[in-house]
Scaffold this active site. Structure first.
Site, short mmCIF file in Angstrom:
data_model
loop_
_atom_site.label_atom_id
_atom_site.label_comp_id
_atom_site.label_asym_id
_atom_site.label_seq_id
_atom_site.Cartn_x
_atom_site.Cartn_y
_atom_site.Cartn_z
N GLU A 278 -40.20 -32.21 -37.65
CA GLU A 278 -41.51 -32.21 -37.00
C GLU A 278 -41.40 -31.88 -35.52
O GLU A 278 -42.23 -31.13 -34.97
CB GLU A 278 -42.16 -33.58 -37.19
CG GLU A 278 -43.64 -33.62 -36.89
CD GLU A 278 -44.26 -34.93 -37.37
OE1 GLU A 278 -45.07 -34.90 -38.31
OE2 GLU A 278 -43.92 -35.98 -36.79
N GLU A 281 -40.83 -28.27 -35.22
CA GLU A 281 -42.06 -27.55 -35.55
C GLU A 281 -43.02 -27.57 -34.37
O GLU A 281 -43.66 -26.55 -34.05
CB GLU A 281 -42.72 -28.18 -36.78
CG GLU A 281 -43.98 -27.47 -37.23
CD GLU A 281 -44.67 -28.14 -38.41
OE1 GLU A 281 -45.66 -27.56 -38.91
OE2 GLU A 281 -44.23 -29.23 -38.82
N CYS A 298 -47.41 -37.78 -42.07
CA CYS A 298 -46.62 -38.73 -42.86
C CYS A 298 -47.44 -39.85 -43.49
O CYS A 298 -46.90 -40.67 -44.22
CB CYS A 298 -45.50 -39.32 -42.01
SG CYS A 298 -46.06 -40.12 -40.51
N SER A 318 -49.01 -30.89 -39.40
CA SER A 318 -47.60 -30.53 -39.57
C SER A 318 -47.36 -30.24 -41.04
O SER A 318 -47.96 -30.86 -41.92
CB SER A 318 -46.71 -31.68 -39.12
OG SER A 318 -45.38 -31.50 -39.58
N LYS A 357 -49.22 -44.32 -51.12
CA LYS A 357 -47.94 -43.70 -51.46
C LYS A 357 -47.82 -43.50 -52.97
O LYS A 357 -47.11 -42.60 -53.43
CB LYS A 357 -46.79 -44.56 -50.96
CG LYS A 357 -46.61 -44.55 -49.45
CD LYS A 357 -46.14 -43.20 -48.95
CE LYS A 357 -45.94 -43.18 -47.45
NZ LYS A 357 -45.55 -41.85 -46.95
N GLU A 360 -49.51 -40.29 -53.49
CA GLU A 360 -48.71 -39.21 -52.90
C GLU A 360 -47.55 -38.81 -53.81
O GLU A 360 -47.24 -37.62 -53.96
CB GLU A 360 -48.18 -39.64 -51.54
CG GLU A 360 -47.35 -38.57 -50.84
CD GLU A 360 -46.70 -39.08 -49.57
OE1 GLU A 360 -46.72 -38.37 -48.56
OE2 GLU A 360 -46.14 -40.20 -49.60
N GLU A 365 -47.39 -31.01 -55.92
CA GLU A 365 -46.40 -30.26 -55.13
C GLU A 365 -45.17 -31.08 -54.78
O GLU A 365 -44.22 -30.55 -54.18
CB GLU A 365 -47.06 -29.72 -53.85
CG GLU A 365 -47.49 -30.78 -52.86
CD GLU A 365 -48.90 -31.27 -53.05
OE1 GLU A 365 -49.49 -31.77 -52.06
OE2 GLU A 365 -49.43 -31.19 -54.18
N CYS A 516 -48.47 -48.54 -40.41
CA CYS A 516 -47.95 -48.92 -41.72
C CYS A 516 -47.77 -50.43 -41.86
O CYS A 516 -47.88 -50.97 -42.97
CB CYS A 516 -46.63 -48.23 -41.99
SG CYS A 516 -46.77 -46.42 -42.06
#
Length: 585
Positions: A278, A281, A298, A318, A357, A360, A365, A516
């Site tokens: 990241e 990037e 994230c 990102s 999560k 996710e 993908e 989190c």
């Protein structure tokens, strides 16, 4: 002003509610619908008190104090009314406490005990049996256990600005529902789980993966790896009866080994990896005129939010996957090659503070390891596997510890396994709001300038303010950064971007209050004071880590040397990056 509570005269500030004033006087007024700092629905009627001169009992959560007010909180009339209101709630509530997920951690159950309830005088008034909503990959709604307190609606609306649920129907047909009763898995729910965190009963819970994990742990053909997110080390101790914010990293590792996991690894390893990818990037976008501001990617609840509500801004994200997903991809490629394991036999279990999560891990993908091996091993679609197989919340892990009789507080401290267990202080602070930003700046500064960053603590992005900002000098190149936690605050920053008024280069967004450590899968209760204690422990571990910059992690350096070769390279792009697209409502 001066008021009297139960015969005791006290001085309090103007503008307080009776409930707040009583708390100052050391009197806890019971309630089931009140949600501090968010909402006072005054729907449950449990918080009533007697006020001299008032014809009726008053609801203390919404009634403001006045000069000379005389309040009684424990009269016979008050106690009878509270029990009556509670009995009416219990009439429509299932009596299956022993097998409920919230057994022994249920506000309704506790209040029934506290008010000395010994019998039921009322019969069920709701005619129909309401079915469970199991459409979501992350959450289960059981309307039969709902007491219509409105907390879930309030947090979804006021904290997250999503409004995926609301009241429906009237009278005895009132219920909390999604649009057209389609279910959480169909509407624009972000799976954040804040509704489950504030629900006083078992009406909303995480979708459990415990049985699936036990099945794989007991399968001798499977190599079951576990990764633990940074916020787990300051949450699991609470769930096991220890003080709020207890830092129990080593004991957590020991407990996971006792459960039978083949290897115990740390999501912090791939948090460091995320920062490398990241950070590079961000630098590439700054130098090549890429889309700015770049926004972190994230937090899966945040990703689903922007896909639903701000698809025009997706290019600002990102392309990095989250540390959870990076870990799964690395474990089933790099680690599999290094150890000679068949990736089809590797099971990756994540322990996360986050219910999103679970969603996710099943995004279509998130199977890059399968595609990596498909040509190398001639895999068929029947062999298909995801990068992450199962996701447990902090609460689920605590239940597994309790099932096996592990005395968590007495466990010795043990270390994570290698090579996916080494991490830095920068990775630890991923667990709190502002942590990803701070970790990224520690690395981006040194990569961009080629100089050593001496003061690595970016205090401007710490704390629980909704939106924090700072200006960072990259050796002459000044950039503005912002940090937001909760989707309501993220919405404000996205509106600025789409209006063309944003002045930022880099933005961190975390879905949940506090980041989190305040995730929807964390121990109940979770409130502002508890979040602060968890954050203190997170920063303590960071400060006492031997290495505090992600790019200095020797295991990360070895990963690039032996496998990935370079940041943003062809292999890392295939395994560690993805593309997010508009998600229809």
């Amino acid at each position: 002003m001066q008021i009297t509570i139960n015969g005791q005269t006290i001085d309090v500030q103007d503008g307080l509610t009776i409930m707040d004033a009583c708390a100052i006087a050391g009197i806890d007024i019971p309630s089931l619908c009140y949600l501090k700092d968010v909402s006072a629905n005054a729907s449950c009627g449990i918080c009533v008190v007697e006020v001299k001169g008032a014809r009726t009992l008053l609801r203390s959560c919404i009634t403001q104090i006045t000069e000379g007010m005389e309040i009684v909180t424990n009269s016979q009339r008050v106690m009878d009314a509270r029990r009556m209101n509670l009995e009416l709630l219990l009439a429509n509530h299932p009596q299956d406490c022993l097998i409920c997920d919230r057994n022994e951690n249920c506000e309704l159950q506790q209040l029934t005990f506290d008010l000395g309830m010994h019998g039921m005088r009322f019969v069920r008034t709701r005619k129909e049996i309401l079915p469970k909503d199991e459409t979501s990959a992350s959450l289960v709604r059981d309307p039969e256990k709902c007491i219509l307190c409105g907390r879930c609606i309030a947090v979804c609306r006021e904290v997250q600005s999503v409004q995926a649920i609301d009241f429906s129907g009237r009278g005895s047909k009132s219920k909390v529902a999604t649009f057209m009763d389609l279910g959480l898995g169909v509407v624009a729910c972000t799976n954040c789980g804040q509704c489950a965190l504030v629900c006083p009963t078992g009406a909303i819970t995480e979708k459990s993966s415990i049985d699936d994990v036990w099945k794989d742990l007991h399968n001798p053909e499977k190599i079951v790896l576990v990764q633990t997110a940074p916020a787990i080390r300051v949450g699991i101790g609470e769930a096991m009866g220890m003080p709020y914010g207890s830092l129990v990293t080593g004991q957590m590792v020991a407990g996971l080994r006792k459960l039978g996991f083949s290897k115990v690894f740390d999501t912090n390893f791939t948090a460091d990896l995320t920062i490398i990818e990241e950070g590079n990037e961000l630098i590439k976008r700054i130098k090549t005129g890429g889309v700015l501001p770049m926004i972190t990617s994230c937090s899966p609840g945040w990703i689903k939010f922007i896909e639903h509500f701000y698809p025009k801004s997706l290019a600002h994200l990102s392309t990095c996957k989250s540390p959870q997903q990076m870990f799964g991809a690395v474990a089933k490629t790099y680690y599999a090659e290094k150890t000679g394991l068949d990736p089809r036999n590797i099971v990756v279990v994540s322990v996360m503070p986050c219910t999103a999560k679970k969603f996710e891990a099943r995004r279509p993908e998130m199977d890059s390891a399968f595609h990596y091996w498909q040509s190398r091993m001639d895999l068929s679609h029947a062999d298909h596997f995801y990068d992450v197989d199962h996701v447990l919340t902090t609460r689920e892990l605590a239940r597994m510890f309790n099932e096996t009789g592990i005395e968590f507080a007495h466990l010795p401290e043990e270390n994570f396994d290698s090579p996916l267990g080494e991490s830095t202080g920068a990775a630890v602070i991923f667990g709190t709001t502002g942590g990803v930003m701070e970790a990224a700046l520690r690395t981006a500064y040194e990569v961009y300038t080629g100089k050593t960053l001496t003061n690595i603590d970016f205090n401007a992005v710490r704390g629980l303010n909704g939106i924090k900002e700072a200006e960072v000098d990259l050796d002459g190149t000044k950039i503005k950064v912002a940090v937001a936690h909760t989707l309501k605050n993220a919405r404000q920053l996205l509106d600025e971007i789409e209006n063309g008024t944003s002045t930022y280069t880099f933005i961190e967004v975390m879905t949940c209050p506090g980041g989190c450590l305040g995730g929807g899968g964390q121990p109940i209760p979770t409130n502002t004071e508890i979040r602060k204690k968890r954050a203190e422990s997170i920063y303590y571990e960071d400060a006492h880590k031997g290495i505090r910059k992600s790019h200095e992690n020797p295991e990360i350096q070895r990963l690039y040397k032996e496998f990935l070769l370079e940041p943003l390279g062809e292999k890392s792009h295939r395994l560690l990056h993805t593309k997010y697209v508009e998600r229809k409502i």
